[in-house]
Design a protein around this motif. Sequence first.
Motif, mmCIF file in Angstrom:
data_model
loop_
_atom_site.group_PDB
_atom_site.id
_atom_site.type_symbol
_atom_site.label_atom_id
_atom_site.label_comp_id
_atom_site.label_asym_id
_atom_site.label_seq_id
_atom_site.Cartn_x
_atom_site.Cartn_y
_atom_site.Cartn_z
ATOM 1 N N THR A 12 0.836 -1.188 0.000
ATOM 2 C CA THR A 12 0.000 0.000 0.000
ATOM 3 C C THR A 12 0.877 1.245 0.000
ATOM 4 O O THR A 12 2.043 1.200 0.398
ATOM 5 C CB THR A 12 -0.922 0.032 1.226
ATOM 6 O OG1 THR A 12 -0.120 0.026 2.417
ATOM 7 C CG2 THR A 12 -1.859 -1.171 1.243
ATOM 8 N N ALA A 13 0.299 2.339 -0.439
ATOM 9 C CA ALA A 13 1.014 3.617 -0.468
ATOM 10 C C ALA A 13 -0.012 4.719 -0.639
ATOM 11 O O ALA A 13 -1.164 4.458 -1.014
ATOM 12 C CB ALA A 13 2.020 3.654 -1.623
ATOM 13 N N PRO A 164 8.988 0.245 -13.580
ATOM 14 C CA PRO A 164 8.842 1.134 -12.414
ATOM 15 C C PRO A 164 7.457 0.972 -11.794
ATOM 16 O O PRO A 164 6.472 0.700 -12.477
ATOM 17 C CB PRO A 164 9.019 2.540 -13.004
ATOM 18 C CG PRO A 164 9.668 2.338 -14.332
ATOM 19 C CD PRO A 164 9.242 0.996 -14.818
ATOM 20 N N ARG A 165 7.378 1.162 -10.471
ATOM 21 C CA ARG A 165 6.123 0.945 -9.761
ATOM 22 C C ARG A 165 5.553 2.269 -9.247
ATOM 23 O O ARG A 165 6.283 3.082 -8.668
ATOM 24 C CB ARG A 165 6.331 0.004 -8.578
ATOM 25 C CG ARG A 165 6.910 -1.349 -8.920
ATOM 26 C CD ARG A 165 6.819 -2.301 -7.750
ATOM 27 N NE ARG A 165 7.218 -1.669 -6.483
ATOM 28 C CZ ARG A 165 6.958 -2.199 -5.281
ATOM 29 N NH1 ARG A 165 6.315 -3.351 -5.196
ATOM 30 N NH2 ARG A 165 7.348 -1.590 -4.186
ATOM 31 N N PRO A 166 4.245 2.471 -9.396
ATOM 32 C CA PRO A 166 3.626 3.655 -8.804
ATOM 33 C C PRO A 166 3.836 3.749 -7.296
ATOM 34 O O PRO A 166 3.947 4.854 -6.759
ATOM 35 C CB PRO A 166 2.146 3.485 -9.158
ATOM 36 C CG PRO A 166 2.149 2.650 -10.398
ATOM 37 C CD PRO A 166 3.304 1.704 -10.227
ATOM 38 N N ALA A 170 5.202 7.046 -5.427
ATOM 39 C CA ALA A 170 4.449 7.719 -4.365
ATOM 40 C C ALA A 170 5.335 7.975 -3.152
ATOM 41 O O ALA A 170 5.284 9.052 -2.539
ATOM 42 C CB ALA A 170 3.235 6.881 -3.973
ATOM 43 N N HIS A 171 6.165 6.999 -2.784
ATOM 44 C CA HIS A 171 7.059 7.172 -1.625
ATOM 45 C C HIS A 171 8.126 8.223 -1.922
ATOM 46 O O HIS A 171 8.487 9.011 -1.034
ATOM 47 C CB HIS A 171 7.693 5.833 -1.257
ATOM 48 C CG HIS A 171 6.718 4.853 -0.667
ATOM 49 N ND1 HIS A 171 5.910 5.155 0.403
ATOM 50 C CD2 HIS A 171 6.432 3.560 -1.006
ATOM 51 C CE1 HIS A 171 5.158 4.098 0.714
ATOM 52 N NE2 HIS A 171 5.456 3.126 -0.138
ATOM 53 N N TRP A 172 8.641 8.267 -3.165
ATOM 54 C CA TRP A 172 9.638 9.282 -3.518
ATOM 55 C C TRP A 172 9.026 10.677 -3.433
ATOM 56 O O TRP A 172 9.645 11.612 -2.913
ATOM 57 C CB TRP A 172 10.166 9.019 -4.926
ATOM 58 C CG TRP A 172 11.182 10.041 -5.375
ATOM 59 C CD1 TRP A 172 12.527 10.007 -5.194
ATOM 60 C CD2 TRP A 172 10.911 11.269 -6.071
ATOM 61 N NE1 TRP A 172 13.121 11.133 -5.728
ATOM 62 C CE2 TRP A 172 12.149 11.926 -6.260
ATOM 63 C CE3 TRP A 172 9.746 11.880 -6.538
ATOM 64 C CZ2 TRP A 172 12.251 13.155 -6.903
ATOM 65 C CZ3 TRP A 172 9.848 13.103 -7.171
ATOM 66 C CH2 TRP A 172 11.092 13.733 -7.358
#
Length: 420
Positions: A12-13, A164-166, A170-172
């Motif tokens: 999750t993010a 690449p992952r969403p 999101a964390h970046w």
Amino acid sequence: MTIRFSAPDSGTAPLTWGQRAIWEAVERTAPDDHYFNFGRVLKVPGTRTVAEVTVALTALVERHGSLRTLLADPVGQRLEATGRMPVEVTTGDPDKVMAELAATRFDYHAEWPLRVALVLDGDTVTHVVLVFCHLATDGLGSDVALRDLRTLLLRGRVSGPPAPRPLDLAHWQAGPQGRQVADAAAAHWADEHARMPDTMFAGPSGDPADPPIRRALLRSPALQLATRAVALANRTSTSTVLLAATATLAGRCSGSGRCAMLPIVGNRFRRDTLGIVSTLSQEGLFTLDVDGDFPDVLRAAAPAAMRAYRSAYHDPADRARIVRDESDRRGTAVHPNCCFNDMRFADPGPAACAPADLDAALPATALEWQMSQDKLNCRFCVHVTTEGVSLTADTRHLSSDAIERYLYALEDLLVEAARR
């Protein structure tokens, strides 16, 4: 039928900036948010059976996490490692199948953000129809998905590193580097809000339609020729020419010497976003003084457009704060309600055009009405595609007749500029 996927990752993010931007638009448009659904059709290379195509589709969903991500509560994203995705099997026309699959809104919390159909000719799959939820990806992201699906059909795998992952993006964005980028964009939004008009198309049209949202498409070979000729003469892109012309006429229609417009920007300029299937596109803030001759307006448009494109990669929470503060300061809602979306995958580039070519092309101009609905998150939105230029507008502020006049005026403005 269904395909079963089993990927190695889940989690999750928060929503990425792009996901949050489109989610806010979805919430303002619901229940007519099927407006944001879009599809692509892939002609299957060679001769492939249903079993072979479903293997490739399974690999695609396992490779790109956004295609197996659901909306979470409180608002965020939940990546699932395993699941079953329904697939329609049909012998229908691919374009009609795509329209049917896109015609209903997604259940963002419970439905996978990808609808799939296989079109058969006998035992052979001729086309794969994909309809995307805009929360999962944008147009450029869907292009990545189609490219990877074709590669999987041809080679059985996609070489290179994992996609690449969403979730990682999101964390970046929530970290210190993302915050630095967001602060720079927020400064532009704050500066421009302090000197932009309250809104565009503020007055009532006096002739609203029922339902009020309508879209007209202008197919104009002459406009296309003229746009390329003006771009050549001014050493700029056709997209900048169209943005400047759209803003000029929007200012005239609104009775404002300064136009505020929200161009949709792809935001795929970072290495970690080039191959991502996700929604990165967001609105930038473009403001331009449109009084004066169009050549002068166009010269000022290029640097203004560059500033707007940079501002598009922003944190929607910063934008909401800036809009709220400026609205409070003025005592009225401040928002352009005016959008521009160049949806072409490539700019055709500048090209010379003789006046005789324009004269020969003008009789082919045609206008058609394409859709109507009750709600939209914007009053005025110009879309540029390979088909032509369309205007979707709220007829409570821009009547159907005014929509038609606007599109023909856009053609006239650019054709006259090309003649000069």
